[in-house]
Design an enzyme around this catalytic site. Structure first.
Site, PDB file in Angstrom:
ATOM      1  N   ASN A 113      -0.357  -4.306  11.122  1.00  0.00           N
ATOM      2  CA  ASN A 113      -1.673  -4.773  10.698  1.00  0.00           C
ATOM      3  C   ASN A 113      -1.574  -5.915   9.689  1.00  0.00           C
ATOM      4  O   ASN A 113      -2.122  -7.003   9.902  1.00  0.00           O
ATOM      5  CB  ASN A 113      -2.470  -3.607  10.111  1.00  0.00           C
ATOM      6  N   THR A 163      -5.720  -6.134   3.263  1.00  0.00           N
ATOM      7  CA  THR A 163      -4.404  -6.222   2.618  1.00  0.00           C
ATOM      8  C   THR A 163      -3.849  -7.625   2.733  1.00  0.00           C
ATOM      9  O   THR A 163      -3.413  -8.227   1.738  1.00  0.00           O
ATOM     10  CB  THR A 163      -3.434  -5.207   3.252  1.00  0.00           C
ATOM     11  N   LYS A 170      -1.337  -0.523  -9.309  1.00  0.00           N
ATOM     12  CA  LYS A 170      -2.089  -1.454  -8.474  1.00  0.00           C
ATOM     13  C   LYS A 170      -3.576  -1.412  -8.817  1.00  0.00           C
ATOM     14  O   LYS A 170      -4.229  -2.460  -8.942  1.00  0.00           O
ATOM     15  CB  LYS A 170      -1.865  -1.111  -7.002  1.00  0.00           C
ATOM     16  N   SER A 185     -11.164  -0.968  -0.142  1.00  0.00           N
ATOM     17  CA  SER A 185     -11.407   0.476  -0.080  1.00  0.00           C
ATOM     18  C   SER A 185     -12.363   0.896  -1.204  1.00  0.00           C
ATOM     19  O   SER A 185     -13.249   1.731  -1.009  1.00  0.00           O
ATOM     20  CB  SER A 185     -10.092   1.251  -0.204  1.00  0.00           C
ATOM     21  N   LYS A 228      -1.306   9.387  -3.336  1.00  0.00           N
ATOM     22  CA  LYS A 228      -0.688   9.081  -2.044  1.00  0.00           C
ATOM     23  C   LYS A 228      -0.458  10.365  -1.286  1.00  0.00           C
ATOM     24  O   LYS A 228      -0.349  11.447  -1.874  1.00  0.00           O
ATOM     25  CB  LYS A 228       0.655   8.368  -2.234  1.00  0.00           C
TER      26      LYS A 228
END
Length: 421
Positions: free
Chosen positions: A219, A189, A93, A350, A105
């Protein structure tokens, strides 16, 4: 839910992309395995005075292109296989969006809904205490994920500051605005997916008033519904972990938001404004133009992929479509806008937060949106062109795009051909 074959499924995408490129075997060897996975037992004091432990992980999958980046989720079904797979996806990504990051992660196996707020804070701080040697603003930068939020990130950033003896806002992203968070992070997102759909609308044959079904109304699900509805599209069905609701003429989003804010399921709005209850399992088969899976992995699989009637699947969740389902959707002419592109708005903003923290200068919301839109459109168009050029799916094209960048970085360190020539 078992995730023990999740990474194997993810690596299928790597092999498919590699078939379209001439890359050194060293590249595949490096990307087949996680660079580092740490495991810890977090022991916290519960409100009743007892002590309880929770298993936690942090994975740094690959850092060839920069420090690793990726969220931390609190979920009762998390395991090491899921964490490593999510870190693998994050690696690609970040490469897709051309961010100077690798993939990471983290997770804690816990149901946070069963913890008090004080217990949740102690668990969050215990996570940072356990992994402070792994995490760092130039090494590994966490962010929110499933069942974690800005406040939890703020607790973790504060705990890290206490451990290292100085404030380091760039150690974590998705923080509250008052603690160095970025404007635009809350809907990033979904907004990235929205910009992608809008940019490719003509290529996808998507007109005004498209019908949209959203699987997972957290969200990302709530924000994509808001953004697409504001463009004149109709949200005809949504689901959450407790139920689903539909309305052919378009759901009343304000009623749905109010229900979620009160801790209720979307299905609690049944009987209002034409809302009808439906099975959550049936949502994938709703007649619509866009299906936006926004929950967890493997939600569209071999057993239900044939039911999908949408023209476009917009993957706002990570890994919501299995490789077997991918083949079925492609055969049926359904375009999948893959997670490593469609939901990459989150990691992109981010990145913006990390940059702002490091420079000590903060951007306006319009600047955030403009920068995100530019990157999404640039990379989305490049992947669309690769897809047409190679007669490949958008997912394969996205992996080809990312793998080309990863291969260039890995090969820059020297490969077998360099050392034996």
């Amino acid at each position: 839910m078992s995730h023990d074959n999740l990474l194997d499924q993810a690596l299928v995408r790597l092999d498919e992309a590699a078939a379209h490129l001439s890359i050194d075997p060293d590249v595949i060897e490096k990307l087949k395995y996680a660079r580092e996975t740490a495991k810890a037992r977090l022991m916290i004091r519960m409100d009743d005075g007892s002590r309880k432990s929770f298993i936690a992980w942090r994975c740094r999958y690959d850092d060839t292109r920069g420090p690793t980046k990726g969220g931390i989720r609190f979920h009762p079904d998390s395991d090491v296989f899921e964490v490593e797979t999510l870190a693998f996806w994050m690696t690609f990504k970040c490469a897709v969006m051309n961010l100077p990051y690798g993939g990471g992660k983290g997770a804690v196996r816990v149901d946070p809904r069963k913890l008090s707020k004080a217990e949740l804070e102690r668990l969050s701080r215990a996570y940072m205490q356990a992994f402070a040697r792994v995490i760092g603003p130039n090494r590994d930068i966490p962010a929110p994920d499933v069942y974690t939020n800005a406040m939890i990130m703020g607790w973790m950033a504060d705990e890290y500051a206490q451990i290292v003896g100085q404030t380091e806002p760039a150690v974590i992203t998705g923080k509250p605005i008052a603690l160095g968070g970025s404007l635009g992070r809350d809907d990033a997102t979904a907004r990235g997916g929205y910009y992608l759909v809008r940019h490719l609308a003509a290529d996808l044959g998507l007109g005004q008033g498209a019908r949209v079904a959203v699987q997972g109304f957290g969200n990302a699900g709530q924000h994509i519904a808001t953004l697409l509805a504001a463009d004149g599209h109709k949200i005809v069905a949504v689901s959450d972990s407790s139920g689903a609701i539909k309305c052919e003429n378009g759901l009343n989003l304000q009623k749905l938001f109010a229900a979620k804010a009160n801790g209720q399921s979307v299905s609690s709005t049944a009987g209002q404004d034409g809302h009808e209850v439906m099975s959550a399992d049936d949502l994938v088969g709703v007649a619509c133009d866009i299906l936006a899976p926004s929950a967890l992995e493997n939600m569209i699989h071999e057993g239900n992929a044939a039911q999908v009637k949408a023209k476009i699947v917009l993957e706002l969740a990570n890994g919501p479509v299995t490789s077997e389902a991918d083949a079925i959707l492609e055969k049926n002419g359904i375009v999948v806008l893959p997670d490593i592109l469609a939901n990459a708005g989150g990691v992109t903003v981010s990145y913006f937060e990390w940059v702002q923290n490091r420079q000590g200068f903060y951007w306006t919301l319009d600047e955030i949106h403009d920068r995100l839109k530019t990157i999404v459109e640039r990379e989305g168009r490049a992947i669309w062109n690769i897809s047409r050029e190679k007669n490949a799916s958008m997912r394969t094209a996205a992996y080809v795009h990312a793998l080309g960048r990863l291969a260039e970085a890995i090969e820059a360190h020297g490969t077998q051909s360099f050392f034996t020539s």
